[in-house]
Design a protein around this motif. Sequence first.
Motif, mmCIF file in Angstrom:
data_model
loop_
_atom_site.group_PDB
_atom_site.id
_atom_site.type_symbol
_atom_site.label_atom_id
_atom_site.label_comp_id
_atom_site.label_asym_id
_atom_site.label_seq_id
_atom_site.Cartn_x
_atom_site.Cartn_y
_atom_site.Cartn_z
ATOM 1 N N GLY A 179 68.772 24.985 28.625
ATOM 2 C CA GLY A 179 68.960 25.766 27.412
ATOM 3 C C GLY A 179 67.776 25.656 26.473
ATOM 4 O O GLY A 179 67.318 26.658 25.899
ATOM 5 N N PHE A 180 67.232 24.446 26.329
ATOM 6 C CA PHE A 180 66.087 24.249 25.444
ATOM 7 C C PHE A 180 64.872 24.991 25.986
ATOM 8 O O PHE A 180 64.131 25.622 25.226
ATOM 9 C CB PHE A 180 65.787 22.760 25.296
ATOM 10 C CG PHE A 180 64.827 22.449 24.176
ATOM 11 C CD1 PHE A 180 65.297 22.229 22.894
ATOM 12 C CD2 PHE A 180 63.460 22.390 24.409
ATOM 13 C CE1 PHE A 180 64.410 21.949 21.858
ATOM 14 C CE2 PHE A 180 62.569 22.111 23.381
ATOM 15 C CZ PHE A 180 63.051 21.897 22.093
ATOM 16 N N ARG A 181 64.676 24.939 27.298
ATOM 17 C CA ARG A 181 63.547 25.641 27.894
ATOM 18 C C ARG A 181 63.650 27.154 27.655
ATOM 19 O O ARG A 181 62.660 27.817 27.332
ATOM 20 C CB ARG A 181 63.481 25.331 29.393
ATOM 21 C CG ARG A 181 62.592 26.248 30.236
ATOM 22 C CD ARG A 181 61.167 26.410 29.704
ATOM 23 N NE ARG A 181 60.409 25.201 29.646
ATOM 24 C CZ ARG A 181 59.756 24.633 30.662
ATOM 25 N NH1 ARG A 181 59.811 25.202 31.858
ATOM 26 N NH2 ARG A 181 59.067 23.532 30.488
ATOM 27 N N LEU A 182 64.846 27.700 27.779
ATOM 28 C CA LEU A 182 65.016 29.135 27.588
ATOM 29 C C LEU A 182 64.888 29.538 26.124
ATOM 30 O O LEU A 182 64.402 30.627 25.813
ATOM 31 C CB LEU A 182 66.363 29.581 28.155
ATOM 32 C CG LEU A 182 66.493 29.424 29.675
ATOM 33 C CD1 LEU A 182 67.884 29.810 30.137
ATOM 34 C CD2 LEU A 182 65.446 30.256 30.400
ATOM 35 N N ASP A 183 65.313 28.669 25.218
ATOM 36 C CA ASP A 183 65.169 28.962 23.790
ATOM 37 C C ASP A 183 63.741 28.733 23.302
ATOM 38 O O ASP A 183 63.320 29.318 22.305
ATOM 39 C CB ASP A 183 66.128 28.093 22.969
ATOM 40 C CG ASP A 183 67.574 28.552 23.087
ATOM 41 O OD1 ASP A 183 67.792 29.735 23.413
ATOM 42 O OD2 ASP A 183 68.480 27.737 22.848
ATOM 43 N N HIS A 184 63.016 27.852 23.997
ATOM 44 C CA HIS A 184 61.644 27.515 23.613
ATOM 45 C C HIS A 184 60.760 27.592 24.857
ATOM 46 O O HIS A 184 60.374 26.564 25.421
ATOM 47 C CB HIS A 184 61.585 26.114 22.996
ATOM 48 C CG HIS A 184 62.539 25.909 21.860
ATOM 49 N ND1 HIS A 184 63.846 25.516 22.069
ATOM 50 C CD2 HIS A 184 62.377 26.048 20.519
ATOM 51 C CE1 HIS A 184 64.444 25.419 20.893
ATOM 52 N NE2 HIS A 184 63.589 25.736 19.942
ATOM 53 N N PRO A 185 60.451 28.801 25.324
ATOM 54 C CA PRO A 185 59.748 28.958 26.607
ATOM 55 C C PRO A 185 58.367 28.321 26.638
ATOM 56 O O PRO A 185 57.842 28.058 27.723
ATOM 57 C CB PRO A 185 59.665 30.474 26.782
ATOM 58 C CG PRO A 185 59.895 31.046 25.422
ATOM 59 C CD PRO A 185 60.798 30.099 24.724
ATOM 60 N N ASP A 186 57.771 28.066 25.479
ATOM 61 C CA ASP A 186 56.444 27.462 25.452
ATOM 62 C C ASP A 186 56.485 25.938 25.385
ATOM 63 O O ASP A 186 55.441 25.281 25.391
ATOM 64 C CB ASP A 186 55.645 27.989 24.252
ATOM 65 C CG ASP A 186 55.357 29.483 24.361
ATOM 66 O OD1 ASP A 186 55.202 29.961 25.500
ATOM 67 O OD2 ASP A 186 55.295 30.157 23.317
ATOM 68 N N ALA A 187 57.690 25.378 25.339
ATOM 69 C CA ALA A 187 57.812 23.924 25.242
ATOM 70 C C ALA A 187 57.361 23.257 26.540
ATOM 71 O O ALA A 187 57.646 23.739 27.638
ATOM 72 C CB ALA A 187 59.253 23.526 24.932
ATOM 73 N N THR A 188 56.656 22.154 26.413
ATOM 74 C CA THR A 188 56.258 21.385 27.590
ATOM 75 C C THR A 188 57.416 20.488 28.011
ATOM 76 O O THR A 188 58.359 20.248 27.246
ATOM 77 C CB THR A 188 55.034 20.523 27.275
ATOM 78 O OG1 THR A 188 55.403 19.533 26.295
ATOM 79 C CG2 THR A 188 53.885 21.372 26.747
ATOM 80 N N GLN A 189 57.310 19.982 29.223
ATOM 81 C CA GLN A 189 58.340 19.047 29.680
ATOM 82 C C GLN A 189 58.368 17.796 28.811
ATOM 83 O O GLN A 189 59.436 17.223 28.562
ATOM 84 C CB GLN A 189 58.105 18.695 31.140
ATOM 85 C CG GLN A 189 58.367 19.857 32.093
ATOM 86 C CD GLN A 189 58.252 19.455 33.555
ATOM 87 O OE1 GLN A 189 58.008 18.291 33.880
ATOM 88 N NE2 GLN A 189 58.408 20.421 34.455
ATOM 89 N N ALA A 190 57.206 17.375 28.328
ATOM 90 C CA ALA A 190 57.149 16.207 27.450
ATOM 91 C C ALA A 190 57.893 16.475 26.147
ATOM 92 O O ALA A 190 58.598 15.596 25.629
ATOM 93 C CB ALA A 190 55.698 15.833 27.168
ATOM 94 N N GLU A 191 57.771 17.695 25.624
ATOM 95 C CA GLU A 191 58.470 18.042 24.388
ATOM 96 C C GLU A 191 59.977 18.124 24.609
ATOM 97 O O GLU A 191 60.763 17.705 23.757
ATOM 98 C CB GLU A 191 57.928 19.363 23.854
ATOM 99 C CG GLU A 191 56.505 19.256 23.312
ATOM 100 C CD GLU A 191 55.879 20.603 23.029
ATOM 101 O OE1 GLU A 191 54.929 20.647 22.223
ATOM 102 O OE2 GLU A 191 56.329 21.628 23.616
ATOM 103 N N ILE A 192 60.384 18.657 25.752
ATOM 104 C CA ILE A 192 61.815 18.703 26.067
ATOM 105 C C ILE A 192 62.353 17.287 26.202
ATOM 106 O O ILE A 192 63.435 16.967 25.687
ATOM 107 C CB ILE A 192 62.055 19.509 27.358
ATOM 108 C CG1 ILE A 192 61.599 20.951 27.172
ATOM 109 C CG2 ILE A 192 63.536 19.468 27.745
ATOM 110 C CD1 ILE A 192 61.637 21.788 28.442
#
Length: 211
Positions: A144-157
């Motif tokens: 869900g976080f990846r889809l809401d924030h498509p530019d987020a890195t795995q480290a940020e998630i």
Amino acid sequence: MFVLTIDQQDSRSTADAVPRILDALSPIDTVVPFARTIGDEVQGVLDDPAAVAEAVRRIAIDSGWHIGIGIGEVERPLPETTAEGRGAAFYAARQAVEEAKSAPAHLVVCADPDGEHRELAEAALRLLVGTLTDLRSHSRGYVGFRLDHPDATQAEIAAEFDVSQQAVSRVLAAGPADLVAGAERLARHHLAQHQPAQYQPAQSEGAAHVD
């Protein structure tokens, strides 16, 4: 118009999840806001296929809901609350949520009139829900976080959920975010194709259209 009615699964043996789901749905653009109707049921009115698909994704990430979507006309003027709403979309949503209790992915789309696009939208949304349901709760959160924030890195998630980057990578590497995103786009397409028939007002010859 779209009426989305959801009912909590196993509500007699689980805590009230309505406040949590209302918070999850708060970013969704609605015509009539999502609100509790009776018991553990929530309902909202939407006019944007993209908002419907996103709402289903957010409900699936939360998990534990019967999802009914009704497509059709809503009587005007629009109600201030869904409890006051009438029209084909409301009746279809009531039928849908009841049928969802024994349906695949606990999701049903009913429409007036029915058609192939309704069937394909339902199939896409069931794929979306099924994909998320197969994941553990924390994994659904990463997706869900990846889809809401498509530019987020795995480290940020990972930082958002206070887990290791490896934990996030293991989940995302399997591709659930891509599958959910694809199903969401497909559902939007077919909901939009079905939608125009619901917006052709009956007018007498020579009558002007008034928004």
